[in-house]
Design an enzyme around this catalytic site. Structure first.
Site, PDB file in Angstrom:
ATOM      1  N   ASP A 129       0.847  -1.192   0.000  1.00 40.30           N
ATOM      2  CA  ASP A 129       0.000   0.000   0.000  1.00 40.30           C
ATOM      3  C   ASP A 129       0.886   1.247   0.000  1.00 40.30           C
ATOM      4  O   ASP A 129       2.026   1.200  -0.478  1.00 40.30           O
ATOM      5  CB  ASP A 129      -0.918  -0.047   1.250  1.00 40.30           C
ATOM      6  CG  ASP A 129      -2.269   0.592   0.996  1.00 40.30           C
ATOM      7  OD1 ASP A 129      -2.282   1.790   0.665  1.00 40.30           O
ATOM      8  OD2 ASP A 129      -3.301  -0.083   1.128  1.00 40.30           O
ATOM      9  N   HIS A 137      -3.983   6.436   2.724  1.00 38.21           N
ATOM     10  CA  HIS A 137      -4.627   5.197   2.287  1.00 38.21           C
ATOM     11  C   HIS A 137      -4.076   3.969   3.021  1.00 38.21           C
ATOM     12  O   HIS A 137      -4.828   3.128   3.516  1.00 38.21           O
ATOM     13  CB  HIS A 137      -4.423   5.058   0.776  1.00 38.21           C
ATOM     14  CG  HIS A 137      -5.180   3.941   0.133  1.00 38.21           C
ATOM     15  ND1 HIS A 137      -4.681   2.659   0.039  1.00 38.21           N
ATOM     16  CD2 HIS A 137      -6.398   3.919  -0.464  1.00 38.21           C
ATOM     17  CE1 HIS A 137      -5.570   1.905  -0.598  1.00 38.21           C
ATOM     18  NE2 HIS A 137      -6.619   2.636  -0.912  1.00 38.21           N
ATOM     19  N   SER A 159     -11.157  -0.754  -1.681  1.00 38.99           N
ATOM     20  CA  SER A 159      -9.940  -0.640  -0.860  1.00 38.99           C
ATOM     21  C   SER A 159     -10.254  -0.813   0.614  1.00 38.99           C
ATOM     22  O   SER A 159      -9.407  -1.253   1.379  1.00 38.99           O
ATOM     23  CB  SER A 159      -9.315   0.753  -1.019  1.00 38.99           C
ATOM     24  OG  SER A 159      -8.446   0.801  -2.099  1.00 38.99           O
TER      25      SER A 159
END
Ligand SMILES: *[C@@H]1O[C@H](CO)[C@@H](O)[C@H](O)[C@H]1NC(C)=O
Ligand SMILES: *[C@@H]1O[C@H](CO)[C@@H](O)[C@H](O)[C@H]1NC(C)=O
Ligand SMILES: *[C@@H]1O[C@H](CO)[C@@H](O)[C@H](O)[C@H]1NC(C)=O
Ligand SMILES: *[C@@H]1O[C@H](CO)[C@@H](O)[C@H](O)[C@H]1NC(C)=O
Ligand SMILES: *[C@@H]1O[C@H](CO)[C@@H](O)[C@H](O)[C@H]1NC(C)=O
Ligand SMILES: *[C@@H]1O[C@H](CO)[C@@H](O)[C@H](O)[C@H]1NC(C)=O
Ligand SMILES: *[C@@H]1O[C@H](CO)[C@@H](O)[C@H](O)[C@H]1NC(C)=O
Length: 764
Positions: free
Chosen positions: A141, A222, A546
């Site tokens: 990620d 994220h 996600s």
């Protein structure tokens, strides 16, 4: 230079690789299948010799062009090559050569942060998940924010001794990236990114703009968000600007986190992703969580870094959980390989409601993360009546940048339109209205995906029907007014879960015989940890597959904690076969935006069920041999099979169809008159357990299961059965049903998806 010196240089060049002088070149991945040699130096040397040959014997050019060598788990390298040089690499011993493509993170929109999550309770009665402290989850990620309270190691025991990972530090000494007993490893990968995004003079510029932390530290948010959903510690009193307040925790709060930062602000390059997979395999993670993917339609499995990396990870006992994508349309699902667990996104029972009070007294509930208080009602006009300059009223109705006339907008609430959830940002529209002097925005969103957006002015999103009511009110009076109220957290206002409108759908565009996505989990308006480097927030609300992917990762970690010896496919089977197709009110789960009853192309086997997944009773297991047969069935010959698997495997004749892979769901895309598939069930429950087949019928297709009773004499016993589909009344479309094996206390269910081959279509 002696050969060991050359190799040392090559290792350094992982980070320092200079773009070669040849301007028409780009980075390619040369993938050579499973590693046979255990010695990475051997492989590096071989790669280097081969590269030198391509560069007509020039050692310097070979070194300069080299980006990565891969030797753990799989073989290959990434190097800067011209198109011609790349094509020359398609030689015996090479499985595929493909360009270093950029993959994208699966949030709905990088600027549309959203709502709130209630993770399903992860206290599972009757099972101890204490052993989760021995489960290591790798996250490929954007890195992590290690100081977040979600990643505190308070009260955690020492790192499991089998762990072989490391913690890479930071170049900027004002930040100290340090690991702890929670974040037990952290690495970052810049080679593939720099080779593509930095060239010559703008090197430093690219640096400043896009590489905030040359370390595993997360500048985007994220990676911190996904890691905390799967494995964040409990943090009391979290909220987003007062919304969604309460405690937040991940699915497996005591599991360990290993960070592989291969994604930078603009995305994630294949060369870096493969390097991350390779290290994760070597370091010894148990589960990999991959909330990103190729654009739809996805290319062949062995020209896609995520499929390749997952294939080898799985053969090393690592479960790879991935996101299906946010393209919404039929056939748009990605991460299609059968060795991955691919997750669709659903809503939760929590919404963020922001009321709009019209001047005629009617009140309408919209959605928003808007926390602004509006003290009086304001004049309200459609954006189409405020078009500026060369913009037509139609263009301006979408509130595009510069399309609004300040004179007409100033001090008013503007009604804007939005159609597509991926191409334009809803958040940006509120900025456009604000810039033009507007004081509020009503957004009519035809994608109806219920994503709550943190607008920069008082604003609220409504669907098309409500939007029409508002427009007709405005049309009915000379001086329309409205007031927008701040958002509130609303529980249980709609059926939940629903499949989110943006969640990518099946069928599988690459191998129709394998149903994708596999399961659904919450991915709409999820509150989790964030990077304070972005917007100075510690928690944030986002939507996307996600976010649904790490929910399943966390659950997989709990299964692994209870059953440490289970294979990746056994864990996957348990999660899939216990999933439910009913919502919290025991009605069929529906799919946004249109509210129709959802089907397996929306949610695979269904919505994950935390109460049942630890006790499936039976599993559909698949081993390396099964994936080899699968590769044969999709057209691999002995030679390419052997490259991929690194052994002397051959395809058995006759080649089975892909429908026969021992998968926990059953899809047959082309039944002519009649077709049968076989499956094998393994008993992981009590000895002597008896199961009965129960079929929920498919429209126009007769289904027979033989045998329809299975008796498992002992633990680990395997039993085969066949399912025969006979066409009674052909229809052109897929029809759906399910097959359950019901025992005394346990049951496993597989969705059935069958399409009849109509004359003249397809091949024999
Ligand atoms: C980094 O470490 C030094 C010394 O341990 C400390 O003074 C400093 O505050 C740390 N910086 C950050 C950003 O944590
Ligand atoms: C509304 O009133 C409150 C308190 O009187 C004030 O703080 C706030 O700025 C006002 N908001 C607007 C948009 O005028
Ligand atoms: C904006 O609207 C005003 C008043 O109708 C008009 O005079 C002006 O030309 C418009 N400006 C633009 C840029 O369209
Ligand atoms: C507004 O009213 C006019 C006539 O009164 C009509 O032609 C038009 O279609 C209406 N527009 C909307 C958006 O309802
Ligand atoms: C306000 O206007 C809308 C649109 O014309 C209408 O549907 C609604 O019934 C009106 N409300 C009242 C209280 O008249
Ligand atoms: C069950 O199926 C597997 C795979 O198709 C096969 O290898 C095995 O021999 C079968 N077992 C029985 C008892 O038929
Ligand atoms: C399907 O099942 C029905 C009801 O059992 C039966 O009447 C029909 O003949 C079957 N059709 C085929 C093609 O097997």
């Amino acid at each position: 230079m002696d050969s060991s010196g050359a190799m040392f240089f090559l290792f350094l060049s992982l980070v320092l690789a200079q773009p070669s002088s040849c301007f028409s070149s780009q980075v390619y991945i040369v993938y050579m299948g499973r590693a046979n040699s255990d010695d990475p130096y051997d492989i590096l040397k071989q790669n280097h010799q081969m590269l030198t040959a391509v560069h007509e014997g020039s050692m310097e050019e070979a070194q300069a062009s080299h980006v990565y060598s891969y030797s753990n788990g799989f073989r290959g390298f990434a190097a800067r090559l011209t198109e011609k040089q790349a094509s020359e690499w398609l030689m015996p011993g090479v499985v595929s050569v493909f360009p270093n493509t950029k993959r994208t993170l699966h949030t709905t929109h990088s600027w549309d942060f959203l709502g709130l999550s209630t993770d399903a309770s992860t206290e599972i009665p009757g099972f101890s998940t204490k052993n989760q402290e021995n489960v290591i989850i790798g996250f490929i990620d954007t890195g992590i924010w290690p100081e977040s309270p979600s990643f505190s190691d308070d009260g955690m025991p020492p790192v499991p001794p089998r762990w072989k990972g490391l913690c890479q530090g930071e170049e900027d000494p004002s930040f100290n990236f340090t690991c702890n007993k929670k974040i037990i490893g952290a690495r970052y990968y810049l080679g593939g990114y720099e080779a593509e995004e930095k060239s010559g003079d703008d090197r430093t510029k690219a640096d400043d703009k896009t590489i905030k932390f040359k370390s595993p530290r997360d500048s985007s948010g994220h990676g911190s968000h996904t890691a905390s959903i799967a494995a964040g510690r409990y943090v009391a009193n979290t909220n987003y600007k007062g919304l969604a307040s309460g405690g937040a925790r991940g699915g497996a709060p005591m599991a360990r986190i290993a960070v592989y930062k291969a994604c930078w602000d603009s995305g994630c390059y294949d060369a870096d992703l493969l390097a991350a997979f390779e290290d994760a395999i070597k370091d010894g993670v148990d589960i990999l969580s991959v909330s990103l993917g190729p654009d739809s339609p996805q290319g062949d499995y062995f020209s896609d870094s995520i499929s390749i990396g997952s294939f080898h990870a799985t053969s090393h006992g690592i479960l790879v959980v991935s996101s299906a994508g946010n393209a919404g349309a039929p056939g748009s699902a990605t991460n299609l390989a059968p060795w991955m667990l691919t997750v669709a996104a659903s809503s939760t029972d929590r919404d963020f409601g922001s009321y709009i009070l019209l001047g005629n007294g009617t009140s309408i509930m919209g959605e928003s993360l808007n926390t602004f208080r509006m003290n009086t009602s304001r004049r309200t006009i459609p954006a189409s009546e405020a078009n500026a300059g060369y913009f037509t009223p139609y263009q301006s109705s979408f509130c595009l940048d510069s399309s609004l006339n300040r004179t007409k907008v100033k001090g008013k609430i503007i009604v804007c339109r939005h159609m597509d959830s991926t191409s334009e940002s809803r958040l940006t529209k509120s900025l456009v209205v604000k810039k033009a002097g507007g004081v509020g925005m009503i957004l009519i969103d035809e994608s109806e995906d219920h994503v709550a957006v943190p607008f920069v002015i008082p604003a609220s999103t409504v669907g098309k029907a409500m939007g029409d009511t508002i427009l007709s009110y405005i049309n009915s009076t000379r001086r329309a007014r409205s007031t927008i109220f701040p958002a509130r957290t609303i529980l249980g206002s709609r059926a939940a879960p629903r499949v989110a409108a943006f969640s990518s759908r099946g069928p599988n565009s690459l191998t129709a015989e394998i149903l994708k996505p596999d399961v659904a989990a919450p991915g709409l308006n999820i509150l989790a940890a964030w990077s304070p480097a972005k917007n100075n927030m510690n928690f944030n609300i986002l939507s996307g597959t996600s976010m649904s992917c790490p929910h399943v990762t966390g659950l997989a970690a709990l299964v692994k904690a209870v059953y440490p010896s289970w294979s990746p496919t056994a864990i996957k089977s348990a999660i899939m076969t216990t999933a439910t197709v009913l919502d919290k009110n025991r009605h069929a789960i529906v799919s946004d935006p249109d509210g129709r009853v959802a089907n397996p192309f929306d949610y695979g086997s269904g919505f994950v069920d935390t109460n049942r997944l630890l006790n499936p009773g039976l599993i559909y297991d698949a081993r390396s041999e099964d994936y080899k047969s699968f590769l044969c069935s999709i057209g691999y010959d002995d030679q390419s099979l052997q490259l991929v698997t690194g052994d002397k495997s051959i395809c058995t004749r006759p080649v089975p169809t892909a429908s026969n892979l021992n998968y926990p769901s059953i899809t047959v895309p082309n039944v002519k008159k009649s077709h049968f598939v076989t499956r094998t069930l393994t008993n992981i429950g009590k000895a002597g357990s008896v199961y009965q087949a129960v079929v929920s019928p498919l429209k126009g297709i007769n289904v027979t299961v033989i045998p329809n009773v299975l008796v498992f004499e002992g633990y680990g016993i395997k039993k085969n059965f066949t399912v025969t589909f006979t066409v009674a009344k052909p229809s052109r479309d897929y029809v759906f049903g399910s097959l359950s094996w019901k025992g005394k206390d346990t049951q496993v269910t597989s969705p059935l998806a069958v399409r009849v081959r109509v004359n003249g279509e397809g091949t024999i």
